[in-house]
Scaffold this motif. Sequence first.
Motif, short mmCIF file in Angstrom:
data_model
loop_
_atom_site.label_atom_id
_atom_site.label_comp_id
_atom_site.label_asym_id
_atom_site.label_seq_id
_atom_site.Cartn_x
_atom_site.Cartn_y
_atom_site.Cartn_z
N HIS A 102 39.87 28.22 44.28
CA HIS A 102 41.11 29.96 43.33
C HIS A 102 41.07 30.86 44.32
N ARG A 103 40.97 31.05 45.38
CA ARG A 103 41.33 32.42 45.91
C ARG A 103 43.03 32.51 46.94
N ARG A 104 42.74 33.52 46.71
CA ARG A 104 44.07 34.24 46.92
C ARG A 104 45.28 34.11 46.02
N ARG A 105 44.65 33.77 44.76
CA ARG A 105 46.46 33.36 44.26
C ARG A 105 46.04 34.48 42.87
N GLY A 106 45.14 35.78 43.08
CA GLY A 106 46.04 37.10 42.59
C GLY A 106 44.97 36.78 41.43
N ALA A 107 44.01 36.30 41.46
CA ALA A 107 42.83 36.31 40.22
C ALA A 107 41.89 37.74 40.45
N LEU A 108 42.28 37.86 41.87
CA LEU A 108 41.22 39.32 41.81
C LEU A 108 41.58 40.18 41.42
N ARG A 109 43.13 40.71 41.14
CA ARG A 109 43.80 41.31 41.36
C ARG A 109 44.14 42.03 39.67
N LYS A 110 44.33 40.32 39.06
CA LYS A 110 44.59 40.14 37.26
C LYS A 110 42.98 40.73 36.49
N TRP A 147 29.37 41.12 40.04
CA TRP A 147 29.64 39.62 39.88
C TRP A 147 31.51 39.72 39.99
N VAL A 148 31.99 40.32 41.12
CA VAL A 148 33.17 39.29 41.25
C VAL A 148 33.42 38.47 42.61
N ALA A 149 33.67 37.69 41.55
CA ALA A 149 34.09 36.72 42.07
C ALA A 149 34.76 35.72 41.14
N VAL A 150 35.79 35.24 42.46
CA VAL A 150 36.38 33.40 42.14
C VAL A 150 36.12 32.63 43.33
N LEU A 151 36.22 31.45 42.20
CA LEU A 151 36.06 30.04 42.92
C LEU A 151 37.18 29.92 44.30
N ALA A 191 30.08 46.05 48.30
CA ALA A 191 31.51 44.92 48.73
C ALA A 191 31.13 44.34 49.52
N SER A 192 30.88 43.24 49.21
CA SER A 192 30.81 41.73 50.48
C SER A 192 31.27 42.33 51.41
N GLU A 193 32.38 42.34 51.62
CA GLU A 193 33.52 42.80 52.75
C GLU A 193 34.49 43.68 52.86
N ALA A 194 34.13 43.95 53.69
CA ALA A 194 34.68 45.95 53.60
C ALA A 194 36.64 45.75 53.51
N ILE A 229 38.60 44.35 51.38
CA ILE A 229 38.80 44.00 50.06
C ILE A 229 39.09 44.75 49.26
N TYR A 230 38.45 46.54 49.32
CA TYR A 230 38.99 47.32 47.77
C TYR A 230 39.24 48.37 48.09
N GLY A 231 39.60 48.40 49.68
CA GLY A 231 40.43 50.15 49.74
C GLY A 231 41.92 50.17 48.70
N ARG A 232 42.29 48.75 49.27
CA ARG A 232 43.69 48.62 48.26
C ARG A 232 43.41 49.00 46.65
N PHE A 233 42.62 49.07 46.34
CA PHE A 233 42.31 49.32 44.41
C PHE A 233 41.79 50.83 44.35
C1 LIG Z 1 36.47 38.63 47.12
C2 LIG Z 1 37.80 37.44 46.60
C3 LIG Z 1 36.61 38.11 44.54
C4 LIG Z 1 38.60 37.49 45.96
O1 LIG Z 1 39.13 36.75 45.22
P1 LIG Z 1 40.92 36.42 45.29
O2 LIG Z 1 41.41 36.17 43.29
O3 LIG Z 1 41.11 35.51 46.14
O4 LIG Z 1 41.52 37.95 45.50
P2 LIG Z 1 43.56 38.12 45.03
O5 LIG Z 1 43.89 37.47 45.19
O6 LIG Z 1 43.61 38.57 43.47
O7 LIG Z 1 43.24 39.14 46.13
C5 LIG Z 1 43.94 40.05 45.93
C6 LIG Z 1 44.67 41.04 47.22
O8 LIG Z 1 43.49 41.25 47.83
C7 LIG Z 1 43.19 40.63 49.67
N1 LIG Z 1 41.40 39.92 49.87
C8 LIG Z 1 41.38 38.98 48.70
N2 LIG Z 1 40.49 39.09 49.51
C9 LIG Z 1 40.02 39.43 50.43
C10 LIG Z 1 38.91 39.49 51.40
N3 LIG Z 1 37.45 39.23 50.92
N4 LIG Z 1 39.55 40.13 52.43
C11 LIG Z 1 40.13 40.95 52.75
N5 LIG Z 1 41.18 40.72 52.20
C12 LIG Z 1 41.07 40.08 50.30
C13 LIG Z 1 44.04 39.76 48.86
O9 LIG Z 1 44.39 39.05 50.47
C14 LIG Z 1 45.43 40.43 48.12
O10 LIG Z 1 46.05 41.54 49.37
P3 LIG Z 1 47.85 41.87 48.52
O11 LIG Z 1 47.15 42.47 47.23
O12 LIG Z 1 47.62 42.66 50.05
O13 LIG Z 1 48.36 40.43 48.23
C15 LIG Z 1 37.02 35.94 46.67
O14 LIG Z 1 37.63 35.44 48.08
C16 LIG Z 1 35.08 35.67 46.57
O15 LIG Z 1 34.61 35.38 45.47
N6 LIG Z 1 34.68 36.00 47.81
C17 LIG Z 1 32.71 35.52 47.69
C18 LIG Z 1 32.41 36.53 46.56
C19 LIG Z 1 32.70 37.71 47.30
O16 LIG Z 1 32.16 37.98 48.34
N7 LIG Z 1 32.61 38.90 45.88
C20 LIG Z 1 33.06 40.40 46.23
C21 LIG Z 1 31.38 40.64 45.97
S1 LIG Z 1 32.13 42.56 46.05
#
Ligand SMILES: CC(C)(COP(=O)(O)OP(=O)(O)OC[C@H]1O[C@@H](n2cnc3c(N)ncnc32)[C@H](O)[C@@H]1OP(=O)(O)O)[C@@H](O)C(=O)NCCC(=O)NCCS
Length: 420
Positions: A110-118, A103-107, A139-142, A144-148
């Motif tokens: 409010h995306r790409r403002r560091g919410a997921l990272r925080k 249940w990882v999600a950001v509206l 992972a919904s998209e490949a 996203i999570y390698g950086r973590f």
């Molecule tokens: C995926 C999601 C949670 C990212 O949230 P966010 O708050 O925009 O992410 P952040 O701003 O904290 O980004 C952190 C880093 O991840 C990267 N990132 C975020 N979403 C990404 C994506 N979909 N693909 C590639 N990189 C992504 C950002 O560019 C940022 O990179 P950086 O550290 O090099 O600057 C959000 O886009 C979302 O809710 N998507 C739809 C639901 C979903 O797919 N959830 C994940 C389920 S597994």
Amino acid sequence: MQFAHLCATVWIVADTSHTSQTPTELTVRSAGEADWPAMALVGATCFGVWQPPEAVDVWRSMMPPDSAVVVCDGPDVVGMALFLDLQVTVPGGALLPMAGVSWVAVLPTHRRRGALRKMFEELHVRMAAKPYPLAGLEASEAGIYGRFGYGPATVLHRRSIDRRAAVFHRDVPDPGGVRVVRAAEHGDHLEEIYERWRLQTPGGLHSPRALWDEVLADREAFRGGGSAYFCLLHADGFALYRVHSGEEKSTVEITKLTAVTPQAHIALWRALLGMDLMATVNVGATHGDVLPYLLTDHRLVRTTGVDDALWLRMLDIPAVLQARSYSADLSVVLDVSDGVLGGGGRFALDVSGGRARCVPTDAAADAHLDLSVLGSLYLGAHRAAAFARAERLRCRDSAVVAALDAAFATDVPAELGFGF
Ligand SMILES: CC(C)(COP(=O)(O)OP(=O)(O)OC[C@H]1O[C@@H](n2cnc3c(N)ncnc32)[C@H](O)[C@@H]1OP(=O)(O)O)[C@@H](O)C(=O)NCCC(=O)NCCS
């Protein structure tokens, strides 16, 4: 006149807010009981599906305390992330507690403002404190999570079988023993067979009874346009599937095929490929699946896609590396980097007789790799040689790569127990 003035005023206000409003600070805090309706809205908006409240309750029952965070813009919940209390099987059959991120999600506002990272920084502190040695997610998209520090650790081949032309090879037996049953009436059997399967399969997960009941509730919202469940049951295996009826042809979509013995696997496939009025059977399988060998024409089993399923991040590298068994002796110093969340370090890994000892060390490294790569190697689904060719595993010499490959190889292909 008055109306025009009002309109002008409104326009000026709207314009000012558009050009001069700076983004407010986003704050992360624990999710409380009162947040769940807002979290349901965030989830539905981001994933496009309204989860039935009963289903949410089941997943919530699998959460340890303090395992959900929300990110807020003022009073509004604009994002969320949580983890479940899971238990995963690793090569050799050991069972490890795993924090299952979900249940990882950001509206979208409010995306790409560091919410997921925080949220991830906070969640991983909480996981380590519990302590969980391992974290996993899908992972919904490949990208996203390698950086973590998460790496894809299982591989799922999507296969499509042209059933009408399928003929079993003359050497393949017809063991029988398959019954057509109503799944909901056989929850105990399904649970017992699944339990045997998951204990012998890397990536297998313990499934609490409440989750079985939720699966077998077979809610309309999760059928994806298919029929209610059909179920084939064998003493050592089962197939749960739906039928998708098209104008010209019908397709069997298998949602779970579990066989604990080769005989059960053959018997279930004989039943599945015996459905005269179905044109196609679709299934997800590991690379080790023997279905192509059962048929006279292996080309009828087409791979239509390859997916990752389980992603792993090691939180306690020595504990996780010591938990699994190995296929060959190994003595290596690994230098593991973990840029964003700051784990990693240098570890001496010594394997003898299939068991490992792993301790922090200052010795010179034989191999340098990111934590995500170690996650990908762990269950044996990916090879060290492939990462070395991609320059994502940098070894002192090629003998180290070969030794890692030999040690991390597994007999039983890894497979994720269930989606979460
Ligand atoms: C995926 C999601 C949670 C990212 O949230 P966010 O708050 O925009 O992410 P952040 O701003 O904290 O980004 C952190 C880093 O991840 C990267 N990132 C975020 N979403 C990404 C994506 N979909 N693909 C590639 N990189 C992504 C950002 O560019 C940022 O990179 P950086 O550290 O090099 O600057 C959000 O886009 C979302 O809710 N998507 C739809 C639901 C979903 O797919 N959830 C994940 C389920 S597994």
